[in-house]
Design a protein around this motif. Structure first.
Motif, PDB file in Angstrom:
ATOM      1  N   LEU A 186      49.688  26.092  39.826  1.00 26.09           N
ATOM      2  CA  LEU A 186      48.692  26.404  40.842  1.00 26.09           C
ATOM      3  C   LEU A 186      48.620  27.898  41.183  1.00 26.09           C
ATOM      4  CD1 LEU A 186      46.555  25.113  42.592  1.00 26.09           C
ATOM      5  CD2 LEU A 186      48.282  24.709  44.347  1.00 26.09           C
ATOM      6  N   PRO A 187      49.742  28.626  41.353  1.00 28.56           N
ATOM      7  CA  PRO A 187      49.610  30.069  41.628  1.00 28.56           C
ATOM      8  C   PRO A 187      48.898  30.840  40.523  1.00 28.56           C
ATOM      9  CG  PRO A 187      51.812  29.309  42.196  1.00 28.56           C
ATOM     10  CD  PRO A 187      51.143  28.194  41.472  1.00 28.56           C
ATOM     11  N   ASP A 188      49.193  30.522  39.263  1.00 27.03           N
ATOM     12  CA  ASP A 188      48.498  31.180  38.153  1.00 27.03           C
ATOM     13  C   ASP A 188      47.009  30.847  38.160  1.00 27.03           C
ATOM     14  OD1 ASP A 188      50.956  32.166  37.382  1.00 27.03           O
ATOM     15  OD2 ASP A 188      51.324  30.536  35.952  1.00 27.03           O
ATOM     16  N   ALA A 189      46.684  29.601  38.494  1.00 31.37           N
ATOM     17  CA  ALA A 189      45.270  29.224  38.551  1.00 31.37           C
ATOM     18  C   ALA A 189      44.540  29.984  39.653  1.00 31.37           C
ATOM     19  CB  ALA A 189      45.155  27.714  38.776  1.00 31.37           C
ATOM     20  N   LEU A 190      45.194  30.170  40.790  1.00 30.12           N
ATOM     21  CA  LEU A 190      44.555  30.921  41.869  1.00 30.12           C
ATOM     22  C   LEU A 190      44.372  32.386  41.496  1.00 30.12           C
ATOM     23  CD1 LEU A 190      46.220  29.412  45.065  1.00 30.12           C
ATOM     24  CD2 LEU A 190      43.996  28.913  44.085  1.00 30.12           C
ATOM     25  N   ASP A 191      45.347  32.951  40.789  1.00 27.30           N
ATOM     26  CA  ASP A 191      45.190  34.337  40.329  1.00 27.30           C
ATOM     27  C   ASP A 191      43.988  34.474  39.395  1.00 27.30           C
ATOM     28  OD1 ASP A 191      47.319  35.195  41.801  1.00 27.30           O
ATOM     29  OD2 ASP A 191      48.776  35.011  40.161  1.00 27.30           O
ATOM     30  N   ILE A 195      40.467  36.655  39.856  1.00 23.26           N
ATOM     31  CA  ILE A 195      39.904  37.559  38.848  1.00 23.26           C
ATOM     32  C   ILE A 195      38.471  37.168  38.514  1.00 23.26           C
ATOM     33  CG2 ILE A 195      40.137  38.335  36.463  1.00 23.26           C
ATOM     34  CD1 ILE A 195      43.162  37.978  36.767  1.00 23.26           C
ATOM     35  N   CYS A 196      38.219  35.854  38.365  1.00 24.10           N
ATOM     36  CA  CYS A 196      36.861  35.404  38.048  1.00 24.10           C
ATOM     37  C   CYS A 196      35.898  35.690  39.198  1.00 24.10           C
ATOM     38  CB  CYS A 196      36.879  33.904  37.739  1.00 24.10           C
ATOM     39  SG  CYS A 196      37.771  33.459  36.232  1.00 24.10           S
ATOM     40  N   ALA A 197      36.371  35.501  40.444  1.00 24.32           N
ATOM     41  CA  ALA A 197      35.502  35.768  41.588  1.00 24.32           C
ATOM     42  C   ALA A 197      35.185  37.256  41.698  1.00 24.32           C
ATOM     43  CB  ALA A 197      36.162  35.267  42.872  1.00 24.32           C
ATOM     44  N   GLU A 198      36.175  38.112  41.446  1.00 23.35           N
ATOM     45  CA  GLU A 198      35.924  39.551  41.503  1.00 23.35           C
ATOM     46  C   GLU A 198      35.051  40.019  40.346  1.00 23.35           C
ATOM     47  OE1 GLU A 198      39.776  41.260  41.587  1.00 23.35           O
ATOM     48  OE2 GLU A 198      40.042  41.001  43.762  1.00 23.35           O
ATOM     49  N   ALA A 199      35.060  39.264  39.237  1.00 24.59           N
ATOM     50  CA  ALA A 199      34.210  39.619  38.093  1.00 24.59           C
ATOM     51  C   ALA A 199      32.761  39.199  38.290  1.00 24.59           C
ATOM     52  CB  ALA A 199      34.758  38.991  36.821  1.00 24.59           C
ATOM     53  N   GLY A 200      32.481  38.447  39.356  1.00 24.91           N
ATOM     54  CA  GLY A 200      31.108  38.060  39.641  1.00 24.91           C
ATOM     55  C   GLY A 200      30.728  36.672  39.182  1.00 24.91           C
ATOM     56  N   LEU A 201      31.673  35.872  38.703  1.00 27.70           N
ATOM     57  CA  LEU A 201      31.353  34.516  38.265  1.00 27.70           C
ATOM     58  C   LEU A 201      31.155  33.606  39.467  1.00 27.70           C
ATOM     59  CD1 LEU A 201      33.883  33.971  35.327  1.00 27.70           C
ATOM     60  CD2 LEU A 201      31.478  34.597  35.170  1.00 27.70           C
ATOM     61  N   THR A 202      30.330  32.601  39.281  1.00 22.37           N
ATOM     62  CA  THR A 202      30.153  31.599  40.327  1.00 22.37           C
ATOM     63  C   THR A 202      31.380  30.686  40.377  1.00 22.37           C
ATOM     64  OG1 THR A 202      29.041  30.091  38.802  1.00 22.37           O
ATOM     65  CG2 THR A 202      27.663  31.666  40.015  1.00 22.37           C
ATOM     66  N   VAL A 203      31.414  29.857  41.406  1.00 23.08           N
ATOM     67  CA  VAL A 203      32.561  28.956  41.559  1.00 23.08           C
ATOM     68  C   VAL A 203      32.625  27.973  40.398  1.00 23.08           C
ATOM     69  CG1 VAL A 203      33.612  27.222  43.047  1.00 23.08           C
ATOM     70  CG2 VAL A 203      32.494  29.211  44.061  1.00 23.08           C
ATOM     71  N   ASP A 204      31.474  27.446  39.974  1.00 22.39           N
ATOM     72  CA  ASP A 204      31.459  26.500  38.855  1.00 22.39           C
ATOM     73  C   ASP A 204      31.986  27.156  37.582  1.00 22.39           C
ATOM     74  OD1 ASP A 204      29.965  25.636  40.961  1.00 22.39           O
ATOM     75  OD2 ASP A 204      28.315  24.843  39.766  1.00 22.39           O
ATOM     76  N   ALA A 205      31.465  28.356  37.280  1.00 27.78           N
ATOM     77  CA  ALA A 205      31.909  29.059  36.070  1.00 27.78           C
ATOM     78  C   ALA A 205      33.373  29.459  36.171  1.00 27.78           C
ATOM     79  CB  ALA A 205      31.035  30.291  35.847  1.00 27.78           C
ATOM     80  N   ALA A 206      33.817  29.816  37.376  1.00 28.52           N
ATOM     81  CA  ALA A 206      35.225  30.200  37.548  1.00 28.52           C
ATOM     82  C   ALA A 206      36.139  29.016  37.278  1.00 28.52           C
ATOM     83  CB  ALA A 206      35.443  30.737  38.957  1.00 28.52           C
ATOM     84  N   PHE A 207      35.777  27.835  37.776  1.00 28.03           N
ATOM     85  CA  PHE A 207      36.599  26.651  37.529  1.00 28.03           C
ATOM     86  C   PHE A 207      36.597  26.291  36.048  1.00 28.03           C
ATOM     87  CE2 PHE A 207      36.777  26.018  42.045  1.00 28.03           C
ATOM     88  CZ  PHE A 207      37.886  25.218  42.246  1.00 28.03           C
ATOM     89  N   HIS A 208      35.455  26.416  35.387  1.00 33.37           N
ATOM     90  CA  HIS A 208      35.390  26.158  33.950  1.00 33.37           C
ATOM     91  C   HIS A 208      36.297  27.131  33.190  1.00 33.37           C
ATOM     92  CE1 HIS A 208      32.621  22.951  33.030  1.00 33.37           C
ATOM     93  NE2 HIS A 208      31.733  23.408  33.894  1.00 33.37           N
ATOM     94  N   ARG A 209      36.237  28.384  33.579  1.00 35.16           N
ATOM     95  CA  ARG A 209      37.040  29.398  32.891  1.00 35.16           C
ATOM     96  C   ARG A 209      38.530  29.156  33.090  1.00 35.16           C
ATOM     97  NH1 ARG A 209      36.262  32.968  28.736  1.00 35.16           N
ATOM     98  NH2 ARG A 209      37.794  34.652  28.887  1.00 35.16           N
ATOM     99  N   VAL A 210      38.933  28.847  34.315  1.00 36.84           N
ATOM    100  CA  VAL A 210      40.352  28.589  34.593  1.00 36.84           C
ATOM    101  C   VAL A 210      40.825  27.344  33.848  1.00 36.84           C
ATOM    102  CG1 VAL A 210      41.993  27.992  36.417  1.00 36.84           C
ATOM    103  CG2 VAL A 210      40.287  29.765  36.810  1.00 36.84           C
ATOM    104  N   LEU A 275      41.600  33.566  48.393  1.00 37.78           N
ATOM    105  CA  LEU A 275      42.409  33.013  47.306  1.00 37.78           C
ATOM    106  C   LEU A 275      43.614  33.893  47.020  1.00 37.78           C
ATOM    107  CD1 LEU A 275      39.682  31.770  44.812  1.00 37.78           C
ATOM    108  CD2 LEU A 275      41.069  30.414  46.369  1.00 37.78           C
ATOM    109  N   ARG A 276      43.487  35.208  47.189  1.00 35.41           N
ATOM    110  CA  ARG A 276      44.628  36.092  46.966  1.00 35.41           C
ATOM    111  C   ARG A 276      45.738  35.826  47.989  1.00 35.41           C
ATOM    112  NH1 ARG A 276      42.018  40.326  47.155  1.00 35.41           N
ATOM    113  NH2 ARG A 276      41.636  40.654  44.929  1.00 35.41           N
ATOM    114  N   VAL A 277      45.342  35.598  49.232  1.00 38.16           N
ATOM    115  CA  VAL A 277      46.336  35.269  50.268  1.00 38.16           C
ATOM    116  C   VAL A 277      47.021  33.933  49.951  1.00 38.16           C
ATOM    117  CG1 VAL A 277      46.636  34.705  52.700  1.00 38.16           C
ATOM    118  CG2 VAL A 277      45.166  36.612  52.033  1.00 38.16           C
ATOM    119  N   LEU A 278      46.234  32.929  49.525  1.00 45.58           N
ATOM    120  CA  LEU A 278      46.811  31.630  49.178  1.00 45.58           C
ATOM    121  C   LEU A 278      47.752  31.744  47.980  1.00 45.58           C
ATOM    122  CD1 LEU A 278      43.819  29.160  49.587  1.00 45.58           C
ATOM    123  CD2 LEU A 278      45.888  29.268  50.960  1.00 45.58           C
ATOM    124  N   SER A 279      47.372  32.538  46.985  1.00 50.55           N
ATOM    125  CA  SER A 279      48.219  32.707  45.810  1.00 50.55           C
ATOM    126  C   SER A 279      49.561  33.331  46.185  1.00 50.55           C
ATOM    127  CB  SER A 279      47.501  33.563  44.763  1.00 50.55           C
ATOM    128  OG  SER A 279      48.336  33.794  43.651  1.00 50.55           O
TER     129      SER A 279
END
Length: 332
Positions: A186-191, A195-210, A275-279
């Protein structure tokens, strides 16, 4: 030195014989450890081999017949329908009980709705089969004639209770193992989500990427994230997709992540910072858990130290002196 002369003894036991046996056991343990180390298999090798074999089968046109698959599915559905009809006729199938069993099975990684019927049916049938077998053997076949009536009652009652709880115990064990595997990644997934959120990906695309990046290292977590990404894509209420994710994983950490995601979707707060605080919090929690296990080691090692290490140490230190004293007394 006469080779036929008896060796030193301790409490009537030949010391040389005991030492030879201990050396043999140590040698066997060493060989077993070497074999275990040298025969470690990569779990990905078997998957790649199966994938290549399936690819070759598809190339050659050797695929399973659609009619056979349909017949197998029909047979499975008929069996489940029979179980459902039996449970319904006995008035033991309740909607709340069925929903609870489905949630537990989803947490264990089993998403088939028919599995809940099988679990409930197992609770009904196993006490009859296993408990009846034990009762027949203890009271009719008289397996243990020297046992008292209380012992027989305890054995039969234990068999009935254990057989009733056996499906729940198996499911609970699967849930515990799966939750532990998800907690590790879980910590690696949040990291990666940060990264995906800061890169501009949407939540759906970020979850797919992770899910794609962590699928090999943490297949359970990747599977859940992939399913959540799919639900985010086709469900009208995105909150329901996050709530389903929290329901499928029996972890407080995942519930915290889901709460953060829902608040982000509702109020538009920055996702990356939350998410950074949670990680960081989850990493600190994992470190505290490791420190807790390390702090428990002295207490855990006390029993093996007393049972296995101290007796050997006493034999090594006091054994020669005891042998000398015993030989002197025997010589006199």
């Amino acid at each position: 030195m006469n080779p036929s002369a008896p060796g030193p003894t301790l409490l009537g036991i030949d010391v040389y014989m005991v030492a030879t046996g201990l050396v043999a056991v140590a040698t066997f343990a060493l060989m077993l450890a070497i074999y275990a180390v040298t025969t470690v298999r990569d779990p990905m090798a078997g998957r790649l081999k199966a994938l290549n074999e399936r690819r070759e089968q598809l190339k050659a046109g050797i695929t399973a017949s659609t009619s056979k698959r349909r017949a197998k599915l029909t047979t499975t559905n008929q069996t489940t329908d029979r179980m459902r009809s039996v449970l319904s006729s006995l008035k033991v199938l309740q909607d709340s009980q069925l929903k609870t069993a489905q949630i537990k099975l989803a947490q264990a990684g089993i998403r088939s709705k028919d599995a809940a019927i099988k679990v409930i049916f197992g609770r009904l049938v196993l006490p009859i089969v296993i408990g009846g077998f034990v009762i027949f053997g203890v009271y009719v076949l008289d397996w243990f004639p020297e046992w008292s009536a209380m012992k027989r009652y305890i054995v039969t009652a234990g068999a009935l209770i254990l057989s009733y709880k056996l499906p729940d115990i198996i499911v609970k064990n699967k849930i515990t193992k799966r939750s532990a595997a998800i907690r590790k990644g879980l910590p690696d997934a949040l990291d990666l989500l940060v990264i995906c959120a800061e890169a501009g990906l949407t939540v759906d695309a970020a979850f797919h990427r992770v899910a794609r990046e962590l699928g090999k290292a943490y297949p359970e977590l990747g599977d859940e994230f992939a399913l959540c990404a799919i639900e985010l894509g086709f469900l009208t209420d995105r909150r329901a997709a996050f709530e389903n994710l929290a329901q499928r994983i029996d972890l407080e950490a995942v519930r915290g992540v889901v709460t953060t995601m829902i608040q982000t979707e509702k109020y538009g707060t920055p996702l990356a910072s939350a998410l950074r605080v949670l990680s960081a919090e989850f990493r600190n929690e994992r470190m505290m858990r490791a420190e807790e296990k390390a702090a428990r080691l002295p207490a855990i090692m006390t029993v093996p130290l007393i049972l296995f290490i101290l007796p050997v140490l006493f034999i090594v230190i006091l054994g020669p002196a005891a042998c000398s004293i015993s030989d002197n007394f025997v010589g006199k």
